[in-house]
Design a protein around this motif. Structure first.
Motif, PDB file in Angstrom:
ATOM      1  N   LEU A 133       0.813  -1.215   0.000  1.00 13.61           N
ATOM      2  CA  LEU A 133       0.000   0.000   0.000  1.00 13.61           C
ATOM      3  C   LEU A 133       0.847   1.266   0.000  1.00 13.61           C
ATOM      4  O   LEU A 133       0.553   2.217  -0.735  1.00 13.61           O
ATOM      5  N   ASP A 134       1.903   1.309   0.817  1.00 10.33           N
ATOM      6  CA  ASP A 134       2.667   2.553   0.921  1.00 10.33           C
ATOM      7  C   ASP A 134       3.501   2.841  -0.330  1.00 10.33           C
ATOM      8  O   ASP A 134       4.113   3.902  -0.438  1.00 10.33           O
ATOM      9  N   GLN A 135       3.515   1.901  -1.282  1.00 11.92           N
ATOM     10  CA  GLN A 135       4.200   2.124  -2.555  1.00 11.92           C
ATOM     11  C   GLN A 135       3.224   1.964  -3.727  1.00 11.92           C
ATOM     12  O   GLN A 135       3.622   1.609  -4.840  1.00 11.92           O
ATOM     13  N   TRP A 136       1.947   2.265  -3.485  1.00 15.09           N
ATOM     14  CA  TRP A 136       0.912   2.049  -4.500  1.00 15.09           C
ATOM     15  C   TRP A 136       1.234   2.742  -5.811  1.00 15.09           C
ATOM     16  O   TRP A 136       0.909   2.227  -6.894  1.00 15.09           O
ATOM     17  N   THR A 244       5.495   1.949 -23.074  1.00 16.44           N
ATOM     18  CA  THR A 244       6.928   1.694 -23.202  1.00 16.44           C
ATOM     19  C   THR A 244       7.265   0.287 -22.712  1.00 16.44           C
ATOM     20  O   THR A 244       6.454  -0.370 -22.057  1.00 16.44           O
ATOM     21  N   PRO A 245       8.485  -0.208 -22.986  1.00 14.27           N
ATOM     22  CA  PRO A 245       8.882  -1.551 -22.547  1.00 14.27           C
ATOM     23  C   PRO A 245       8.877  -1.680 -21.021  1.00 14.27           C
ATOM     24  O   PRO A 245       9.021  -0.684 -20.293  1.00 14.27           O
ATOM     25  N   PRO A 246       8.735  -2.916 -20.509  1.00 12.59           N
ATOM     26  CA  PRO A 246       8.686  -3.134 -19.058  1.00 12.59           C
ATOM     27  C   PRO A 246       9.874  -2.554 -18.299  1.00 12.59           C
ATOM     28  O   PRO A 246       9.720  -2.053 -17.180  1.00 12.59           O
ATOM     29  N   GLY A 247      11.064  -2.637 -18.879  1.00  9.84           N
ATOM     30  CA  GLY A 247      12.236  -2.115 -18.190  1.00  9.84           C
ATOM     31  C   GLY A 247      12.162  -0.619 -17.950  1.00  9.84           C
ATOM     32  O   GLY A 247      12.590  -0.119 -16.901  1.00  9.84           O
ATOM     33  N   VAL A 248      11.603   0.107 -18.909  1.00  7.23           N
ATOM     34  CA  VAL A 248      11.452   1.554 -18.758  1.00  7.23           C
ATOM     35  C   VAL A 248      10.435   1.862 -17.671  1.00  7.23           C
ATOM     36  O   VAL A 248      10.653   2.723 -16.808  1.00  7.23           O
ATOM     37  N   ARG A 249       9.315   1.146 -17.687  1.00  7.20           N
ATOM     38  CA  ARG A 249       8.281   1.367 -16.671  1.00  7.20           C
ATOM     39  C   ARG A 249       8.789   1.009 -15.281  1.00  7.20           C
ATOM     40  O   ARG A 249       8.504   1.693 -14.303  1.00  7.20           O
ATOM     41  N   ARG A 254      10.493   2.703  -9.794  1.00 10.50           N
ATOM     42  CA  ARG A 254      11.446   2.762  -8.682  1.00 10.50           C
ATOM     43  C   ARG A 254      11.716   4.203  -8.269  1.00 10.50           C
ATOM     44  O   ARG A 254      11.901   4.491  -7.080  1.00 10.50           O
ATOM     45  N   ALA A 255      11.728   5.086  -9.231  1.00  4.15           N
ATOM     46  CA  ALA A 255      11.903   6.503  -8.905  1.00  4.15           C
ATOM     47  C   ALA A 255      10.644   7.074  -8.272  1.00  4.15           C
ATOM     48  O   ALA A 255      10.702   7.863  -7.310  1.00  4.15           O
ATOM     49  N   ALA A 256       9.482   6.663  -8.762  1.00  8.65           N
ATOM     50  CA  ALA A 256       8.214   7.229  -8.292  1.00  8.65           C
ATOM     51  C   ALA A 256       7.944   6.924  -6.828  1.00  8.65           C
ATOM     52  O   ALA A 256       7.403   7.765  -6.096  1.00  8.65           O
ATOM     53  N   VAL A 257       8.308   5.724  -6.364  1.00  7.71           N
ATOM     54  CA  VAL A 257       7.994   5.367  -4.980  1.00  7.71           C
ATOM     55  C   VAL A 257       8.821   6.166  -3.977  1.00  7.71           C
ATOM     56  O   VAL A 257       8.474   6.227  -2.785  1.00  7.71           O
ATOM     57  N   HIS A 258       9.892   6.800  -4.433  1.00  6.27           N
ATOM     58  CA  HIS A 258      10.728   7.607  -3.536  1.00  6.27           C
ATOM     59  C   HIS A 258      10.479   9.111  -3.696  1.00  6.27           C
ATOM     60  O   HIS A 258      11.068   9.916  -2.981  1.00  6.27           O
ATOM     61  N   ALA A 259       9.612   9.462  -4.626  1.00  8.66           N
ATOM     62  CA  ALA A 259       9.315  10.884  -4.857  1.00  8.66           C
ATOM     63  C   ALA A 259       8.042  11.268  -4.117  1.00  8.66           C
ATOM     64  O   ALA A 259       7.124  10.452  -3.968  1.00  8.66           O
TER      65      ALA A 259
END
Length: 317
Positions: A133-136, A244-249, A254-259
Motif C-alpha cells: 500500500l505505501d508504494q501504490w 513503453t517496454p517493461p524495463g522503462v516502466r 522505482r523513482a516514483a515510490v521515492h518521490a
C-alpha cells in the motif's frame, strides 16, 4: 451525460487520524470508515458539523481499506496488512476475526474492496501482487497488471482467484440484479464487468471507460446507481509511459515510490447505472480536499473519503 456539474462542498469533519480511504453508508444512514492507525470508525449526524460524532468500533491491528456492512450487523474489512477480516461491533470493544490471509499458498496482502452477496459469498479485490500500500504509486506507474478478483465461499478456507491480470484492481460493486460485478481498474481508467450468471458467467468485459482513475465503488441500493470516486484525472504522460517496454516502466516506478506524491486539486465523483451509462458527474477544481478515494450517499449529502486527508468532506447531493 455530456458535461460534469459542480461538486459543492458543505463542510469538513475531522476524524483525528489520516486516511479514511473507504466510506460506506449502513442501513441506518451512518457512515463507516477505516483510518491509518487501524481503527474502524462509525460516523453519526454528518449533515450538521455541530452534532457530528465519531465512534470507535474496533481496531484491526493493520491498515483497513474497503468495508462491507453485513445484514447481521457485522462488517467485512479489507486490511492491506492482515487480509480479509470480519468485525463484530456488538461484541465487547469489537471482535476482529481473520477470514482469509493467504491465497494460492502466498500471503494475502493489499486487499482493497469487498462485496457480500445474499448467499454469504464474499468477492474482493487485491490491487497489486508486487507493491504494498505505501508504494501504490509504483504499481500505477509500472502498470504491472497483477491485480486480482477473488471469491471466498461461506464455507471459508482459502479464497479462489477468479480473475487476474487486472490493472490495480480496486473498487468493487454488484449489479442490481446480482448477475455481475463491477471492478474498478485504477491503472487503466476503466470499469470491468465480471459476469456471475448467464451464458457469459466467468468472463469479463468492459463496463465503462472513465475520464480519470477510479478508486472505491459504492452501490446505492439495488435500484440506485453505482458511485465511483475518481482519485485522479487522466495523466497523459502516464498513458504514454504505459506503452513503453517493461524495463522503462520499472525504472520509472522505482523513482516514483521515492518521490513525494502531490495529488491534483481537481476532484470528481460519478454515478453510473447498470448499463454503464453515466447519470451523474460532479467535479470541483482547486479543491482543498485532495485525492478522493471513496464516495457514499446518506440523506441529502455525499460523503467523500481520502487516502491522505485527516477527515471526510460532506457535499451537497
Amino acid at each position: 451525460m455530456d458535461r460534469p456539474t459542480a461538486l459543492v462542498p458543505l463542510h469538513y469533519v475531522s476524524l483525528g487520524a489520516r486516511g479514511p480511504e473507504d466510506v460506506v453508508a449502513d442501513a441506518h444512514g451512518r457512515v463507516l470508515t477505516g483510518v491509518e492507525d487501524g481503527r474502524i470508525l462509525r460516523l453519526h449526524h454528518l449533515g450538521d458539523p455541530r452534532t457530528a460524532r465519531v465512534e470507535v468500533l474496533a481496531e484491526t491491528g493493520g491498515r483497513p481499506l474497503g468495508l462491507e456492512p453485513l445484514p447481521d450487523g457485522g462488517l467485512v474489512v479489507c486490511d492491506a496488512e492482515r487480509g480479509l477480516l470480519r468485525v463484530d461491533p456488538g461484541r465487547g470493544p469489537g471482535t476482529v476475526r481473520v477470514l482469509a490471509d493467504s491465497v494460492a499458498g502466498e500471503r494475502l496482502r493489499f486487499c482493497s474492496n469487498v462485496v457480500a452477496v445474499p448467499d454469504g459469498t464474499l468477492y474482493f479485490t487485491v490491487s497489486s501482487g508486487r507493491y504494498p500500500l505505501d508504494q501504490w504509486v509504483g504499481d500505477i506507474v509500472e502498470h504491472t497488471g497483477t491485480g486480482r478478483l477473488l471469491r471466498l465461499t461461506p464455507k471459508g478456507g482459502e479464497p479462489e482467484v477468479l480473475l487476474d491480470g487486472l490493472q490495480f484492481a480496486n473498487g468493487l460493486a454488484a449489479g442490481g440484479d446480482g448477475s455481475f460485478l463491477v471492478i474498478a481498474e485504477t491503472g487503466a481508467c476503466r470499469l470491468t464487468r465480471y459476469h456471475l450468471t448467464g451464458p457469459r458467467a466467468g468472463h469479463a468485459d468492459l463496463f465503462a471507460t472513465l475520464p480519470g482513475m477510479p478508486d472505491n465503488l459504492w452501490r446505492e441500493g439495488p435500484d440506485g446507481p453505482i458511485w465511483v470516486a475518481l482519485a485522479s484525472s487522466r495523466v497523459p504522460p502516464l498513458d504514454l509511459l504505459h506503452r513503453t517496454p517493461p524495463g522503462v516502466r520499472g525504472a520509472a516506478a522505482r523513482a516514483a515510490v521515492h518521490a513525494p506524491y502531490r495529488p491534483s486539486g481537481t476532484i470528481g465523483v460519478m454515478a453510473l447505472d447498470d448499463t454503464g451509462r453515466t447519470v451523474r458527474h460532479l467535479v470541483r477544481r482547486r479543491s482543498g480536499f485532495r485525492m478522493v478515494t471513496s464516495v457514499c450517499a446518506t440523506g441529502d449529502h455525499l460523503v467523500l473519503g481520502s487516502l491522505r486527508e485527516p477527515g471526510v468532506a460532506v457535499c451537497a447531493r
